[in-house]
Design a protein around this motif. Structure first.
Motif, PDB file in Angstrom:
ATOM      1  N   ASP A 121       3.676   8.045  -7.842  1.00  0.00           N
ATOM      2  CA  ASP A 121       3.282   8.423  -6.480  1.00  0.00           C
ATOM      3  C   ASP A 121       4.383   8.123  -5.459  1.00  0.00           C
ATOM      4  N   GLN A 122       5.039   6.968  -5.606  1.00  0.00           N
ATOM      5  CA  GLN A 122       6.054   6.584  -4.617  1.00  0.00           C
ATOM      6  C   GLN A 122       7.361   7.346  -4.788  1.00  0.00           C
ATOM      7  N   ASN A 158       7.710   5.920   9.846  1.00  0.00           N
ATOM      8  CA  ASN A 158       6.915   4.713   9.634  1.00  0.00           C
ATOM      9  C   ASN A 158       5.584   5.053   8.965  1.00  0.00           C
ATOM     10  N   ASN A 159       4.943   6.124   9.419  1.00  0.00           N
ATOM     11  CA  ASN A 159       3.666   6.536   8.837  1.00  0.00           C
ATOM     12  C   ASN A 159       3.830   6.892   7.361  1.00  0.00           C
ATOM     13  N   THR A 160       4.927   7.579   7.041  1.00  0.00           N
ATOM     14  CA  THR A 160       5.191   7.952   5.649  1.00  0.00           C
ATOM     15  C   THR A 160       5.394   6.720   4.780  1.00  0.00           C
ATOM     16  N   LYS A 162       4.621   3.434   5.446  1.00  0.00           N
ATOM     17  CA  LYS A 162       3.519   2.484   5.392  1.00  0.00           C
ATOM     18  C   LYS A 162       2.323   3.016   4.602  1.00  0.00           C
ATOM     19  N   SER A 163       2.215   4.330   4.456  1.00  0.00           N
ATOM     20  CA  SER A 163       1.140   4.901   3.644  1.00  0.00           C
ATOM     21  C   SER A 163       1.538   4.996   2.164  1.00  0.00           C
ATOM     22  N   THR A 164       2.808   4.713   1.879  1.00  0.00           N
ATOM     23  CA  THR A 164       3.300   4.812   0.503  1.00  0.00           C
ATOM     24  C   THR A 164       3.480   3.444  -0.134  1.00  0.00           C
ATOM     25  N   ASN A 166       3.019  -1.059   0.146  1.00  0.00           N
ATOM     26  CA  ASN A 166       2.112  -2.062   0.702  1.00  0.00           C
ATOM     27  C   ASN A 166       2.779  -3.391   0.994  1.00  0.00           C
ATOM     28  N   THR A 219       0.960  -2.260   9.323  1.00  0.00           N
ATOM     29  CA  THR A 219       0.527  -0.900   9.012  1.00  0.00           C
ATOM     30  C   THR A 219      -0.053  -0.225  10.238  1.00  0.00           C
TER      31      THR A 219
END
Length: 219
Positions: A121-122, A158-160, A162-164, A166, A219
């Motif tokens: 996924d990452q 940042n959104n990309t 922090k959602s990928t 942890n 996050t």
């Protein structure tokens, strides 16, 4: 570049800190670009780095940013190869690996095989987005981008990220693996105090010297 760097913006700029410190050991993490614009040598260094990336204008910069953001730099090829390797047994992979003659390709095979499931996924998004932010900071030095546009792009990046990921550790490990994928093996040596040659070394030093900045994963 007189805009105030708030704690939120600083946290987002720090997503490029590892790459910035790799290329500029005296970088100021708490400034917009990381370079002292009053020092001609630092300005020249930033412009030289831009030139190495093939960035000579704002158009070149945005084109490069788009390639990093869309996964064209490494994630797409990583994902394609990982998908193929997930269909292989150890025996069939070893046959492919042993048949390959190019040392760099063999290294890529080994890395992708190792992480074919854990980075499904990452992919190598951490590497790409860290460089995305780093290039924006370089672009500020040459006036190829404004702080206003950087702010908008920082929020998106940042959104990309922090959602990928942890944690800072997971993110920075991905950045280091991306560099290995692109440049070849730079194995981490944890038996000695961090050196200065590899990104793994820079990673260790960063988390020692700036440890308070990389404790909380906002996050």
């Amino acid at each position: 570049m007189t805009d105030t760097i708030t704690p939120k913006i600083q946290d987002q700029l720090n997503l490029s800190a590892l790459v910035l410190k790799k290329h500029h050991k005296k970088a100021d993490l708490y400034s917009w670009s990381g370079f002292d614009l009053s020092e001609a040598l630092q300005v020249q260094m930033a412009k030289r780095l831009l030139n190495l990336y093939g960035i000579k204008s704002g158009f070149h910069l945005r084109n490069s940013l788009q390639r990093y953001k869309s996964g064209q730099m490494v994630s797409n090829t990583f994902q394609k190869l990982a998908t193929q390797f997930r269909m292989d047994s150890t025996t069939s992979f070893e046959a492919k690996y042993n048949a390959e003659q190019n040392p760099k390709t063999k290294h890529i095979y080994k890395l992708v095989w190792t992480y074919r499931f854990s980075l499904k996924d990452q992919k190598l998004i951490g590497y790409e987005m860290a460089n995305y932010i780093f290039q924006m900071r370089l672009g500020l030095v040459s006036g190829f981008i404004t702080t206003h546009e950087v702010l908008l792009r920082l929020e998106d990046a940042n959104n990309t990220i922090k959602s990928t990921f942890n944690s800072w550790e997971a993110f920075h490990n991905n950045v280091c693996l991306g560099y290995e994928y692109v440049l070849g093996p730079t194995e981490q040596d944890i038996s000695k105090f961090p050196g200065t040659d590899t990104l793994w070394d820079t990673y260790q030093r960063l988390h020692i010297e700036q440890k308070n900045e990389f404790k909380v994963w906002n996050t």
